[in-house]
Design a protein around this motif. Structure first.
Motif, PDB file in Angstrom:
ATOM      1  N   HIS A   2      18.731  -6.414  -2.334  1.00  0.00           N
ATOM      2  CA  HIS A   2      18.985  -7.710  -2.921  1.00  0.00           C
ATOM      3  C   HIS A   2      19.120  -8.790  -1.851  1.00  0.00           C
ATOM      4  CE1 HIS A   2      21.296 -11.025  -4.798  1.00  0.00           C
ATOM      5  NE2 HIS A   2      22.310 -10.508  -4.024  1.00  0.00           N
ATOM      6  N   ARG A   5      21.686 -14.853  -1.876  1.00  0.00           N
ATOM      7  CA  ARG A   5      20.973 -15.911  -2.388  1.00  0.00           C
ATOM      8  C   ARG A   5      22.120 -17.188  -1.907  1.00  0.00           C
ATOM      9  NH1 ARG A   5      17.466 -15.875  -6.407  1.00  0.00           N
ATOM     10  NH2 ARG A   5      18.629 -17.699  -7.605  1.00  0.00           N
ATOM     11  N   ASP A  70      25.169 -16.319  -4.030  1.00  0.00           N
ATOM     12  CA  ASP A  70      26.300 -15.267  -3.076  1.00  0.00           C
ATOM     13  C   ASP A  70      26.798 -16.057  -2.280  1.00  0.00           C
ATOM     14  OD1 ASP A  70      25.204 -12.690  -4.456  1.00  0.00           O
ATOM     15  OD2 ASP A  70      23.287 -13.284  -3.353  1.00  0.00           O
TER      16      ASP A  70
END
Length: 333
Positions: A2, A5, A70
């Motif tokens: 991941h 972001r 994020d």
């Protein structure tokens, strides 16, 4: 894996420098761009074709509501930092804030408390914490090679008054202050970080040069332990840039002269140049922040508390200077 972001809030000149750095990090991606200026958003996409399909918003609150994020990088006019930072933390994002953090010490303390309660990281993009010569100076002081710090002199000159004329940086409503609050905050931060000194009292004379904000500042600081310091921030200079630091201890001296570094340590009587190959490797706040979010380092190179100290010193300087030339010491609580 991941990717982290990011939401970019503010995509003007400095915002695009943050974009450039983030795009170089394989563990991160830019999920959305936010800026009230459509011209700035279009310009950012033109500069970075890889962001062609990235979502854009003229209101960052819409991005917070619609995107999976994020973290945020805030590179907007200074007055907006506090509200935007609080909103991002409330939305569950980690926040990297451009200098000079937020408007005032009270707001700095409030947002630091909010970040702690939210369990989110909050850092300031004071890049000198990650530049080779400044890191070298920090290490020298920390290792005791200068002995006890006695005196610090810091000087910065820039054609800021002319170069920033007509921009938001010289609008008090948006900037919260002038050169001392802008480029000058880097100078104050570098000295406080390198030396570890804690300010006790601040005295200042400041001239606006017929603008809304401070342009030229002469600031004197008394530190805990007896050290004293002088800071000269010249925004009315004709030259583009000059930054000098002098740090004197009872066993050594460090002199930084606009990119060149000199030292006399461990009781040496003469300074000698420290070549760049002896400096630690430089990095940048975006890489450092991603390393923090990935758990590879324990704390940011410039945590939010760095911004709090600068806010306190700057506020005290402004209060002192209101004496119209009378050097009135203002205590730092």
């Amino acid at each position: 894996m991941h990717k982290i972001r990011f939401l970019m809030i503010g995509v003007g000149g400095m915002g695009r420098e943050h974009i450039r750095r983030i795009l170089q990090l394989p563990e991160a991606e830019i999920a959305a761009l936010a800026d009230p200026s459509t011209a700035a958003l279009d310009g950012a996409k033109a500069d970075f074709p890889e962001l062609e399909k990235t979502a854009i918003y003229t209101d960052y609150k819409d991005a917070l509501a619609k995107e999976k994020l994020d973290a945020a990088v805030i590179v907007s006019p200074h007055r907006m930092h506090y509200e935007q930072g609080m909103d991002c933390l409330t939305a569950g994002l980690h926040v990297l804030m451009e200098k000079p953090f937020v408007d005032g010490a009270a707001n700095a303390e409030a947002i630091i408390s909010h970040a702690a309660a939210s369990g989110k990281h909050l850092a300031v993009a004071y890049q000198r914490h990650l530049l080779g010569p400044y890191m070298y100076m920090k290490q020298s002081v920390s290792h005791g090679r200068l002995g006890s710090i006695q005196f610090v002199s810091a000087y910065q000159a820039q054609s800021w008054m002319v170069d920033q004329k007509g921009t938001w940086r010289q609008s008090l409503a948006l900037s919260c202050g002038g050169q001392l609050n802008d480029s000058g905050s880097h100078l104050l931060d570098a000295v406080l970080w390198i030396t570890g000194l804690r300010p006790l009292q601040v005295s200042a004379v400041i001239d606006t040069r017929q603008t809304e904000v401070d342009i030229d500042s002469a600031v004197t600081i008394q530190f805990e332990g007896g050290a004293i310091g002088s800071f000269h921030v010249v925004g009315s200079a004709s030259i583009k840039w000059q930054e000098d630091l002098s740090i004197h201890g009872d066993q050594g001296t460090l002199l930084f002269r606009n990119g060149r570094l000199y030292e006399a340590v461990d009781g040496e009587p003469e300074v000698r140049e420290v070549p760049p190959e002896r400096w630690p490797e430089s990095s940048n706040p975006n890489h450092d922040f991603v390393e923090l979010l990935l758990g590879r380092i324990e704390s940011a190179s410039a945590p939010a508390e760095s911004g709090l100290y600068i806010a306190k010193v700057t506020e005290a300087a402004m209060i002192s200077s209101a004496g119209k030339g009378i050097l009135t010491p203002v205590s730092i609580e």
